[in-house]
Design an enzyme around this catalytic site. Sequence first.
Site, mmCIF file in Angstrom:
data_model
loop_
_atom_site.group_PDB
_atom_site.id
_atom_site.type_symbol
_atom_site.label_atom_id
_atom_site.label_comp_id
_atom_site.label_asym_id
_atom_site.label_seq_id
_atom_site.Cartn_x
_atom_site.Cartn_y
_atom_site.Cartn_z
ATOM 1 C CG HIS A 17 -2.095 0.920 1.068
ATOM 2 N ND1 HIS A 17 -2.492 1.760 2.054
ATOM 3 C CD2 HIS A 17 -2.934 1.139 0.027
ATOM 4 C CE1 HIS A 17 -3.535 2.468 1.642
ATOM 5 N NE2 HIS A 17 -3.817 2.101 0.418
ATOM 6 C CG ASN A 49 4.042 16.065 -4.380
ATOM 7 O OD1 ASN A 49 3.735 15.983 -3.192
ATOM 8 N ND2 ASN A 49 4.080 15.017 -5.175
HETATM 9 N N1 LIG Z 1 -0.837 4.968 4.977
HETATM 10 C C1 LIG Z 1 -0.999 6.285 4.649
HETATM 11 C C2 LIG Z 1 -2.118 6.738 3.964
HETATM 12 N N2 LIG Z 1 -3.086 5.849 3.612
HETATM 13 C C3 LIG Z 1 -4.453 6.270 3.339
HETATM 14 C C4 LIG Z 1 -4.685 6.621 1.871
HETATM 15 O O1 LIG Z 1 -4.007 7.827 1.518
HETATM 16 C C5 LIG Z 1 -6.182 6.826 1.614
HETATM 17 O O2 LIG Z 1 -6.648 7.881 2.446
HETATM 18 C C6 LIG Z 1 -6.975 5.573 1.898
HETATM 19 O O3 LIG Z 1 -6.423 4.507 1.124
HETATM 20 C C7 LIG Z 1 -8.460 5.753 1.568
HETATM 21 O O4 LIG Z 1 -8.621 6.088 0.216
HETATM 22 N N3 LIG Z 1 -2.259 8.043 3.643
HETATM 23 C C8 LIG Z 1 -1.292 8.954 3.995
HETATM 24 O O5 LIG Z 1 -1.429 10.148 3.697
HETATM 25 N N4 LIG Z 1 -0.183 8.532 4.669
HETATM 26 C C9 LIG Z 1 0.002 7.225 5.009
HETATM 27 O O6 LIG Z 1 1.058 6.871 5.615
HETATM 28 C C1 LIG Z 2 1.678 3.894 3.563
HETATM 29 C C2 LIG Z 2 0.599 3.033 4.057
HETATM 30 O O1 LIG Z 2 -0.439 2.870 3.459
HETATM 31 C C3 LIG Z 2 0.909 2.280 5.289
HETATM 32 O O2 LIG Z 2 0.973 3.175 6.374
HETATM 33 C C4 LIG Z 2 -0.121 1.229 5.574
HETATM 34 O O3 LIG Z 2 0.503 0.338 6.421
HETATM 35 P P1 LIG Z 2 0.437 -1.237 6.074
HETATM 36 O O4 LIG Z 2 1.127 -1.400 4.733
HETATM 37 O O5 LIG Z 2 1.209 -1.890 7.186
HETATM 38 O O6 LIG Z 2 -1.013 -1.608 6.042
#
Ligand SMILES: Nc1c(NC[C@H](O)[C@H](O)[C@H](O)CO)[nH]c(=O)[nH]c1=O
Ligand SMILES: CC(=O)[C@@H](O)COP(=O)(O)O
Length: 141
Positions: A74, A98
């Site tokens: 992810h 960005n």
């Molecule tokens: N893991 C992080 C995320 N994950 C969430 C995604 O960005 C998104 O909001 C979700 O998948 C619902 O669509 N977002 C961040 O900004 N930072 C992270 O570490």
């Molecule tokens: C960057 C992400 O989406 C991360 O924080 C999610 O953690 P995980 O890969 O352990 O589910």
Amino acid sequence: MAKFLIVEARFYDHLNDLLIEGATAALDDAGHKYEVVTVPGALEIPGAVALAAETGRYDGFIAIGVVIRGETYHFEVVSNESARGLMALSMDGIAIGNAILTVEDEAQALTRAKRTEKDKGGEAAKAAIAMLALRERFGAI
Ligand SMILES: Nc1c(NC[C@H](O)[C@H](O)[C@H](O)CO)[nH]c(=O)[nH]c1=O
Ligand SMILES: CC(=O)[C@@H](O)COP(=O)(O)O
């Protein structure tokens, strides 16, 4: 004087506060106005920029967020797709900077968020200001 919208994904409050401090300092130094809007995560930033750009109320945008690697793929999805979305908007002529940090751990994020260190928030604001100046130079507005 231009008006910028800072679109932040508030996943880590203390890191975002530092990034926004850098971005707003750069905007203040350049004499520009700004607003801040918060979205759930980095994946939502490009959509929020697209929606806000449609209104015509903003001259440029700064994306702020922090993506820290977890256990799964992810991280790549969130990092790559948020960047790709912003690049697509930029290539449509929208002035964007960005500062979505994509890092391995919090220490890396902290160094990049601090205005007194790598100041990625300020860097993104200056990039958005520069891209807006190009838009004006090329007559896109
Ligand atoms: N893991 C992080 C995320 N994950 C969430 C995604 O960005 C998104 O909001 C979700 O998948 C619902 O669509 N977002 C961040 O900004 N930072 C992270 O570490
Ligand atoms: C960057 C992400 O989406 C991360 O924080 C999610 O953690 P995980 O890969 O352990 O589910």
